[in-house]
Design a protein around this motif. Structure first.
Motif, short mmCIF file in Angstrom:
data_model
loop_
_atom_site.label_atom_id
_atom_site.label_comp_id
_atom_site.label_asym_id
_atom_site.label_seq_id
_atom_site.Cartn_x
_atom_site.Cartn_y
_atom_site.Cartn_z
N UNK A 1 0.83 -1.20 0.00
CA UNK A 1 0.00 0.00 0.00
C UNK A 1 0.86 1.26 0.00
N UNK A 2 1.94 1.22 0.77
CA UNK A 2 2.86 2.35 0.87
C UNK A 2 4.28 1.83 0.70
N UNK A 3 5.01 2.38 -0.28
CA UNK A 3 6.38 1.92 -0.52
C UNK A 3 7.28 3.08 -0.96
N UNK A 4 6.93 4.27 -0.58
CA UNK A 4 7.67 5.45 -1.00
C UNK A 4 9.14 5.34 -0.65
N UNK A 5 9.99 5.61 -1.63
CA UNK A 5 11.45 5.65 -1.51
C UNK A 5 12.09 4.28 -1.36
N UNK A 6 11.31 3.21 -1.26
CA UNK A 6 11.93 1.89 -1.18
C UNK A 6 12.65 1.60 -2.50
N UNK A 7 13.85 1.04 -2.40
CA UNK A 7 14.70 0.69 -3.53
C UNK A 7 15.00 1.89 -4.42
N UNK A 8 15.30 2.99 -3.77
CA UNK A 8 15.77 4.18 -4.48
C UNK A 8 17.14 4.55 -3.93
N UNK A 9 17.66 5.67 -4.41
CA UNK A 9 18.96 6.12 -3.94
C UNK A 9 18.94 6.73 -2.55
N UNK A 10 17.76 6.83 -1.95
CA UNK A 10 17.67 7.33 -0.58
C UNK A 10 18.36 6.37 0.38
N UNK A 11 18.92 6.92 1.43
CA UNK A 11 19.41 6.07 2.53
C UNK A 11 18.23 5.24 3.03
N UNK A 12 18.49 4.01 3.38
CA UNK A 12 17.40 3.12 3.78
C UNK A 12 16.60 3.66 4.95
#
Length: 781
Positions: A281-292
């Motif tokens: 439902x919510x996965x914002x920023x997961x598997x991006x260049x953001x720090x985990x």
């Protein structure tokens, strides 16, 4: 090939026309040979007049010319042998074509006279002195000509078909190869890039292996094993590919300063792939260049302040105020995070996560909070997954699809665990005592709404921090363990148990209430023991140990006996439910003084007798009085309910109450009353004026002894359900009932109404249910 002029459609003779030069005396002559006359014969038996010198011996010596077999009567077989590559005629045509640059002409040379069979010459030969392309001359449409093609035509058509066939084969091979390449590329890279959560492919044909792949593989084998990492379909392999080839952060696996971050990032990626991350439902920023730590619902704490991480809403969660010097081992230089962050919590509640929790999660050893509640996780509870979480404080696995038993060693090593919830799953079996003894620091335990059975282990003496235990709606039997309510110390020694809520409802507990029910739990607020098989004399003095704390007591649907008496002041009690037991005796006067904040009292389905005392309630805060199905007598007076400005539900049906209701309806302050049920009593007189209760929606007066007319002017227009059946009401049905726009249920049967059914009732658009009146007294319009 051409059909001979004048030949009939049934003529099977086929002629081969060969324009050749046989000398001046034969200029313009066209020779034809009929092959149909040779079918089934040897060359030696063919026509041998003076102009025919095709001898079967000479042709046999030259090569391939043999007799036609009876089993092969078709022309194709004959012509294919006559014009085989080793045939003299075949060689002749090749020589003829070569000499004329690919053209055939009657002037280009000719067969010797000995090789031809002359026929009637044709005047105005169309081929005379003309040069025609070889392919044009011998490419007639066989289907339109009606003749069988010669070897030259056959050869050309076979070549064309072979070219098309091989071209199609090559095209198919290329398409297949391209498909395989794309499938492999998609399998390894689809949703595995920086924008994975959005389902976009960064580069379909990007290199599958970067320089970081091998060293990362070697680092992560200790966590997942080589087999899982090399299985291209596994979430472990997909996480590895993301980190090695697609992660914009481009971590260097050879750098010891980022090893902990690499592990964190890998474990979270495995969790994402293993639980269908794209469907979250919510996965914002997961598997991006953001720090985990910037990925949504991943909670972190600064490494230097780890043992002060207490506020889950601010991202620092789980720890309590006790000294935890073991946290300082994270400052060791080998961990390498310096002033960075480490993952301390996963708050993924109600996020459409489904699948199985991966074992790799145990590598996040500093987790304080794991909240996977209200998702679609399945499988059995892992017996060893959580053992490494020595800092774990809160574990929420409720409202999923876990099945099987709860492993006895599940809480092994979780010495700091405070919250453990397995509620609303499909767990079976018994609860092992080690679940509690391994984690005596537990404050909240929730196993409700499963299929657990057996008895509850009596091991709560040392669990002095237990505040909330919920084991309701299971299949537990035996008696309620006494240690649950007793810390082992007397009150004079100072009670240390902090239990505030105990929910054991919906089981099959038997026996009496423990004698120490509230002696060691002075802070108990909510006691839910309803829907069991408890017995014995109900002594409400048992509640006095927590008299100042109780808010909600529910003991309904058991088999308690005795009188209903309140033995002590319970100034905070808001709801007490003793319904559906075997309580007897009179109602105690002055209950309202001992229960000043009471909002709901449930005493229905007992055997209570006597009248209702005028001072039984302090009606200031009452919202519901449910005392139906008892043996109460007497009449209703206004004094009992004066000032009940919050009363919404008054159920006194199924008793032996009598008298008129005129005094009752004069009570002051019943403006909030919505449901009044007085059916199955012995009330009499006329139906009084209820307009002083302007909020009434449900009015049940059926099965009493009311008389007189039904006056609609005395009924509040807010009514949705009106039942006055089985009285002795008479006269006509009031037509004004048709103005009650909210009316859904109308019951008038069992009375003495006369006349016609008012047509105005047809205006009741909300009416769903009508109980008819006797047909002998009422006529239809």
């Amino acid at each position: 090939p051409q059909r001979r002029t004048g030949a009939s459609d049934n003529d099977a003779s086929v002629f081969i026309e060969m324009p050749v030069n046989v000398g001046a005396q034969d200029t313009g002559a066209q020779f034809r040979r009929s092959l149909s006359t040779y079918a089934g014969q040897s060359i030696g038996t063919m026509r041998t007049d003076s102009s025919v010198v095709a001898h079967d011996t000479a042709l046999t010596d030259a090569g391939q010319l043999t007799a036609q077999n009876d089993e092969d009567p078709n022309f194709w077989g004959i012509s294919s042998r006559w014009f085989s590559p080793d045939s003299p005629l075949y060689s002749y045509y090749n020589n003829l074509r070569s000499a004329n640059n690919g053209y055939l002409s009657r002037n280009a040379g000719g067969l010797p006279n000995s090789a031809l069979i002359p026929d009637v010459p044709i005047a105005n030969d169309p081929y005379d002195d003309q040069r025609m392309p070889y392919d044009d001359l011998y490419s007639d449409d066989v289907s339109s000509m009606g003749d069988t093609p010669t070897v030259v035509v056959i050869s050309q058509k076979v070549k064309k078909k072979l070219k098309k066939f091989f071209r199609a084969c090559w095209l198919t091979a290329l398409v297949l190869a391209a498909t395989i390449i794309m499938v492999k590329a998609c399998r390894n890279e689809w949703l595995g890039n920086a924008n994975y959560g959005n389902g976009r492919v960064q580069s379909l044909f990007a290199p599958r292996r970067s320089k970081r792949y091998k060293p990362m593989l070697e680092k992560l084998i200790a966590i997942s094993g080589a087999e899982a990492l090399q299985d291209e379909a596994s979430p472990q392999h997909r996480a590895l590919i993301f980190l090695a080839d697609q992660d914009p952060l481009v971590l260097n696996p050879e750098d010891p300063l980022v090893y902990t971050q690499l592990v964190q990032r890998y474990v979270l990626s495995v969790l994402y792939f293993a639980t269908s991350g794209p469907m979250w439902e919510h996965r914002t920023y997961w598997l991006t260049g953001q720090h985990e730590c910037g990925w949504i619902y991943v909670l972190c704490a600064d490494i230097k302040n780890l043992d002060n991480a207490t506020d889950s809403e601010n991202g620092n969660i789980g720890a309590d105020d006790d000294d935890d010097s073991s946290y300082f081992d994270v400052l060791d230089a080998d961990l390498g995070l310096g002033t960075g962050k480490i993952v301390t919590g996963l708050k993924l509640y109600d996020n459409n996560i489904h699948g199985i929790i991966p074992e790799e999660l145990s590598a996040l050893e500093f987790l304080h909070l794991i909240d996977f509640g209200a998702n679609r996780l399945m499988g059995s509870l892992p017996s060893s997954l959580f053992h490494k979480f020595k800092h774990l404080r809160e574990l929420y696995l409720n409202s999923n699809y876990f099945n099987g038993t709860i492993p006895g060693n599940f809480t092994q090593g979780l010495t700091k665990l405070k919250v453990l919830t397995f509620g609303n799953n499909q767990l079976t079996g018994t609860i092992h005592k080690e679940i509690f003894t391994n984690s005596i620091s537990l404050e909240r335990v929730s196993f409700e709404s499963n299929m657990l059975s057996g008895s509850i282990p009596d091991v709560f003496q040392k669990m002095i921090q237990l505040r909330d235990i919920r084991l309701g709606q299971n299949k537990f039997i035996s008696t309620i363990p006494a240690s649950l309510f007793n810390s082992g110390k007397t009150r004079s020694e100072g009670a240390t148990r902090s239990l505030t809520k105990c929910d054991l409802h919906g089981n099959a507990f038997t026996g009496e209430l423990p004698g120490t029910l509230t002696k060691g739990v002075p802070f108990l607020k909510y006691l839910y023991l309803h829907d069991n098989r408890l017995t014995g004399n109900l002594d409400t003095e048992l509640f006095c140990g927590a008299a100042n704390s109780f808010i909600d007591i529910r003991l309904n649907n058991n088999s308690f006996t005795g009188n209903f008496k309140i033995q002590c002041l319970m100034e905070n009690l808001e709801l007490i439910s003793l319904a559906s037991n075997n309580l007897t005796g009179p109602l105690e006067d002055g209950i309202g003084h001992k229960l000043p904040r009471l909002r709901e009292i449930h005493l229905f389905d007992n055997k209570l007798s006597s009248t209702i005392p005028t001072t039984i309630f302090d009606p200031t805060n009452l919202t519901a009085i449910l005392m139906y199905n008892n043996q109460l007598t007497g009449s209703l007076t206004a004094n009992v309910f004066n000032g009940a400005s919050h009363l919404e539900h008054l159920y006194l049906n199924g008793n032996k109450l009598s008298g008129k209701l005129d005094d009752f309806v004069s009570a002051k302050g019943l403006e909030a009353l919505k449901k009044l049920r007085l059916e199955y009593n012995s009330f009499s007189g006329t139906i009084p004026d209820f307009t002083g209760m302007p909020s009434i929606e449900v009015l049940y007066l059926y099965n009493n002894s009311f008389t007189g007319s039904l006056n609609a002017d005395k009924l509040p227009p807010t009514l949705k359900k009106l039942k006055v059946s089985n009285n002795t009401l008479n006269n006509e049905i009031p037509s004004k009932l048709g103005e009650f726009a909210n009316l859904e249920v109308l019951s008038l049967n069992g009375n003495e109404f006369v006349g016609k059914i008012p047509s105005e009732l047809g205006n009741l658009n909300s009416l769903q249910y009508v109980i008819s009146v006797p047909a002998e007294r009422i006529t239809l319009l």
